[in-house]
Design a protein around this motif. Structure first.
Motif, PDB file in Angstrom:
ATOM      1  N   GLY A 168      31.532 -64.824  34.188  1.00 25.96           N
ATOM      2  CA  GLY A 168      31.299 -64.605  35.611  1.00 25.96           C
ATOM      3  C   GLY A 168      30.338 -63.449  35.853  1.00 25.96           C
ATOM      4  N   LYS A 169      30.404 -62.904  37.035  1.00 28.98           N
ATOM      5  CA  LYS A 169      29.494 -61.817  37.415  1.00 28.98           C
ATOM      6  C   LYS A 169      30.287 -60.551  37.744  1.00 28.98           C
ATOM      7  CE  LYS A 169      25.956 -62.653  40.009  1.00 28.98           C
ATOM      8  NZ  LYS A 169      24.837 -62.498  39.057  1.00 28.98           N
ATOM      9  N   VAL A 170      29.689 -59.437  37.384  1.00 30.08           N
ATOM     10  CA  VAL A 170      30.283 -58.153  37.758  1.00 30.08           C
ATOM     11  C   VAL A 170      30.102 -57.960  39.264  1.00 30.08           C
ATOM     12  CG1 VAL A 170      30.069 -55.646  37.515  1.00 30.08           C
ATOM     13  CG2 VAL A 170      29.921 -57.115  35.502  1.00 30.08           C
ATOM     14  N   GLY A 171      31.138 -57.421  39.902  1.00 29.09           N
ATOM     15  CA  GLY A 171      31.078 -57.183  41.339  1.00 29.09           C
ATOM     16  C   GLY A 171      31.775 -58.233  42.166  1.00 29.09           C
ATOM     17  N   LEU A 172      32.283 -59.306  41.524  1.00 29.60           N
ATOM     18  CA  LEU A 172      32.948 -60.375  42.274  1.00 29.60           C
ATOM     19  C   LEU A 172      34.468 -60.350  42.090  1.00 29.60           C
ATOM     20  CD1 LEU A 172      30.501 -63.357  41.615  1.00 29.60           C
ATOM     21  CD2 LEU A 172      30.640 -61.852  43.617  1.00 29.60           C
ATOM     22  N   ALA A 173      34.956 -59.443  41.272  1.00 32.95           N
ATOM     23  CA  ALA A 173      36.402 -59.338  41.093  1.00 32.95           C
ATOM     24  C   ALA A 173      37.019 -58.648  42.315  1.00 32.95           C
ATOM     25  CB  ALA A 173      36.695 -58.544  39.823  1.00 32.95           C
ATOM     26  N   PRO A 174      38.339 -58.765  42.481  1.00 32.70           N
ATOM     27  CA  PRO A 174      38.993 -58.146  43.640  1.00 32.70           C
ATOM     28  C   PRO A 174      38.806 -56.637  43.680  1.00 32.70           C
ATOM     29  CG  PRO A 174      40.455 -59.712  42.537  1.00 32.70           C
ATOM     30  CD  PRO A 174      39.277 -59.519  41.645  1.00 32.70           C
ATOM     31  N   LYS A 175      39.130 -56.074  44.820  1.00 31.48           N
ATOM     32  CA  LYS A 175      39.010 -54.634  45.016  1.00 31.48           C
ATOM     33  C   LYS A 175      39.803 -53.883  43.951  1.00 31.48           C
ATOM     34  CE  LYS A 175      39.585 -51.065  48.565  1.00 31.48           C
ATOM     35  NZ  LYS A 175      40.022 -50.780  49.956  1.00 31.48           N
ATOM     36  N   GLY A 176      39.198 -52.837  43.415  1.00 31.60           N
ATOM     37  CA  GLY A 176      39.832 -52.063  42.355  1.00 31.60           C
ATOM     38  C   GLY A 176      39.376 -52.493  40.977  1.00 31.60           C
ATOM     39  N   TYR A 177      38.617 -53.583  40.885  1.00 31.07           N
ATOM     40  CA  TYR A 177      38.131 -54.092  39.596  1.00 31.07           C
ATOM     41  C   TYR A 177      36.612 -54.302  39.653  1.00 31.07           C
ATOM     42  CZ  TYR A 177      43.102 -55.120  39.006  1.00 31.07           C
ATOM     43  OH  TYR A 177      44.478 -55.013  38.926  1.00 31.07           O
ATOM     44  N   ALA A 178      35.921 -53.351  40.211  1.00 36.04           N
ATOM     45  CA  ALA A 178      34.495 -53.507  40.485  1.00 36.04           C
ATOM     46  C   ALA A 178      33.664 -53.759  39.236  1.00 36.04           C
ATOM     47  CB  ALA A 178      33.977 -52.259  41.215  1.00 36.04           C
ATOM     48  N   SER A 179      34.091 -53.249  38.085  1.00 33.27           N
ATOM     49  CA  SER A 179      33.298 -53.405  36.871  1.00 33.27           C
ATOM     50  C   SER A 179      33.721 -54.627  36.037  1.00 33.27           C
ATOM     51  CB  SER A 179      33.399 -52.141  36.007  1.00 33.27           C
ATOM     52  OG  SER A 179      34.737 -51.930  35.588  1.00 33.27           O
ATOM     53  N   TRP A 180      34.685 -55.387  36.545  1.00 35.28           N
ATOM     54  CA  TRP A 180      35.184 -56.543  35.800  1.00 35.28           C
ATOM     55  C   TRP A 180      34.343 -57.777  36.124  1.00 35.28           C
ATOM     56  CZ3 TRP A 180      40.986 -57.005  34.410  1.00 35.28           C
ATOM     57  CH2 TRP A 180      41.499 -55.752  34.053  1.00 35.28           C
ATOM     58  N   TRP A 181      34.408 -58.764  35.195  1.00 38.57           N
ATOM     59  CA  TRP A 181      33.740 -60.037  35.432  1.00 38.57           C
ATOM     60  C   TRP A 181      34.627 -60.916  36.303  1.00 38.57           C
ATOM     61  CZ3 TRP A 181      28.998 -59.589  33.500  1.00 38.57           C
ATOM     62  CH2 TRP A 181      28.788 -58.789  32.374  1.00 38.57           C
ATOM     63  N   GLY A 182      34.043 -61.550  37.310  1.00 40.90           N
ATOM     64  CA  GLY A 182      34.821 -62.406  38.199  1.00 40.90           C
ATOM     65  C   GLY A 182      33.963 -63.497  38.821  1.00 40.90           C
ATOM     66  N   TRP A 183      34.540 -64.169  39.808  1.00 39.35           N
ATOM     67  CA  TRP A 183      33.876 -65.302  40.457  1.00 39.35           C
ATOM     68  C   TRP A 183      33.950 -65.174  41.973  1.00 39.35           C
ATOM     69  CZ3 TRP A 183      31.369 -68.096  36.955  1.00 39.35           C
ATOM     70  CH2 TRP A 183      31.852 -68.144  35.653  1.00 39.35           C
ATOM     71  N   PRO A 184      33.035 -65.834  42.684  1.00 40.75           N
ATOM     72  CA  PRO A 184      33.128 -65.838  44.155  1.00 40.75           C
ATOM     73  C   PRO A 184      34.193 -66.832  44.585  1.00 40.75           C
ATOM     74  CG  PRO A 184      31.243 -67.151  43.458  1.00 40.75           C
ATOM     75  CD  PRO A 184      31.833 -66.560  42.215  1.00 40.75           C
TER      76      PRO A 184
END
Length: 324
Positions: A168-184
């Motif tokens: 995924g992309k950094v910045g798309l994880a929930p609040k508090g996990y800004a540096s984690w990989w996530g999805w929209p």
């Protein structure tokens, strides 16, 4: 009267007198024999040669070898069987991508590129799973990354399905996990990033087809946690074309304007009894059933995260629906 000349005496009927009759007969017999030999010998040789060239075996008929009567011709190999046989003989996978240095892929899976892992079953397949992970922390090692890649590799290989695991992309994880990989997972983030991510999935699929040497004709999209919410959003909005969807340990959404126009696809929903996502997962099932989609909901006595049981059941459900 005098006595007749003695046999062989001058003027008597000696060999010169008998020769015209007996010599002609001998020559006729010799000529006939030569003619027979001239006819029979070439015929026998040609018969053996013809039998060899035609693939017919020689059998003994009395004292002579003659071509055996041909048996029934073998039935032609169906085109599908011939294609299948050729596919089985082809190397699998056809190629390997250049070695990629990345800490995204654990041991036991292969790296397609710096941000994508893949797993292939032992035998050739034309089915592909695109699996969307939950949020994953940065760093070379993490329990989240190891768990989901292990789960996907084991379950997909067991099912005989190829698997893509894009990051995924950094910045798309929930609040508090800004540096984690996530999805929209919905709202403005989906509108901003979904199309580009789906285009990237298509390119990665093309690259894996080149590696494997096949074109995937069936594609499934599934995910866990954050990836489950993104997979559900893609399904409800028609953001990606797939033959089946899955949401594990996550998933939610409401009726969308696109849903009524979409062709129903089988959707598997799995979650743990010790997880907090059960309510939103069941709400997703209600939305899909209302639109006529085949849905299977399964609850297991487990906690949050990717589980092999979810994918085992999802593969079985998708295939069951395909045979109907």
């Amino acid at each position: 009267m005098g006595r007749p000349p003695a046999s062989g005496a001058p003027g008597g009927p000696g060999p010169r007198d008998r020769g015209p009759s007996s010599g002609s007969a001998a020559r006729r017999i010799a000529g006939l024999f030569a003619a027979i030999v001239g006819l029979v010998a070439p015929c026998a040789c040609n018969s053996a040669a013809d039998a060899t060239r035609s693939g017919r075996a020689l059998v003994r008929d009395g004292g002579a070898l003659v071509p055996a009567e041909p048996g029934p011709a073998p039935p032609p190999i169906p085109a599908a069987a011939a294609t299948s046989a050729q596919a089985e003989q082809a190397p699998w996978p056809r190629a390997r991508p250049p070695r990629v240095e990345t800490d995204w892929c654990i041991d036991g899976v292969d790296a397609l590129d710096e941000e994508t892992c893949y797993a292939l079953p032992e035998a050739p397949t034309r089915a592909l799973l695109i699996y969307l992970h939950g949020i994953v922390p940065p760093g070379k090692e993490s329990q989240q990354k190891t768990n989901f890649e292990t789960v996907v590799a084991r379950a997909s290989r067991r099912a005989g399905v190829a698997a893509l695991m894009p990051r995924g992309k950094v910045g798309l994880a929930p609040k508090g996990y800004a540096s984690w990989w996530g999805w929209p997972t919905g709202g403005p983030a989906y509108e901003k990033h979904a199309a580009a991510l789906v285009a990237a999935f298509a390119e990665k699929r093309r690259k894996l087809e080149e590696v494997a040497g096949v074109s995937f004709t069936r594609v499934y999209v599934a995910g866990s946690s954050s990836g489950a919410f993104f997979a559900a959003a893609l399904a409800l909005r028609g953001g990606i074309d797939a033959d089946g969807f899955g949401a594990m340990s996550g998933g939610g959404g409401q009726v969308t304007p696109e849903l009524a126009r979409l062709a129903p696809r089988p959707f598997y929903i799995g979650f743990g009894a010790h997880d907090s996502v059960g309510r939103s997962a069941r709400a997703l099932a209600d939305v899909l059933r209302g639109a006529g989609w085949p849905v299977r909901v399964a609850e297991h006595p487990v906690g949050h995260g990717a589980k092999e049981i979810y994918l085992d059941e999802a593969f079985a459900f998708w295939r069951e629906q395909e045979t109907r």
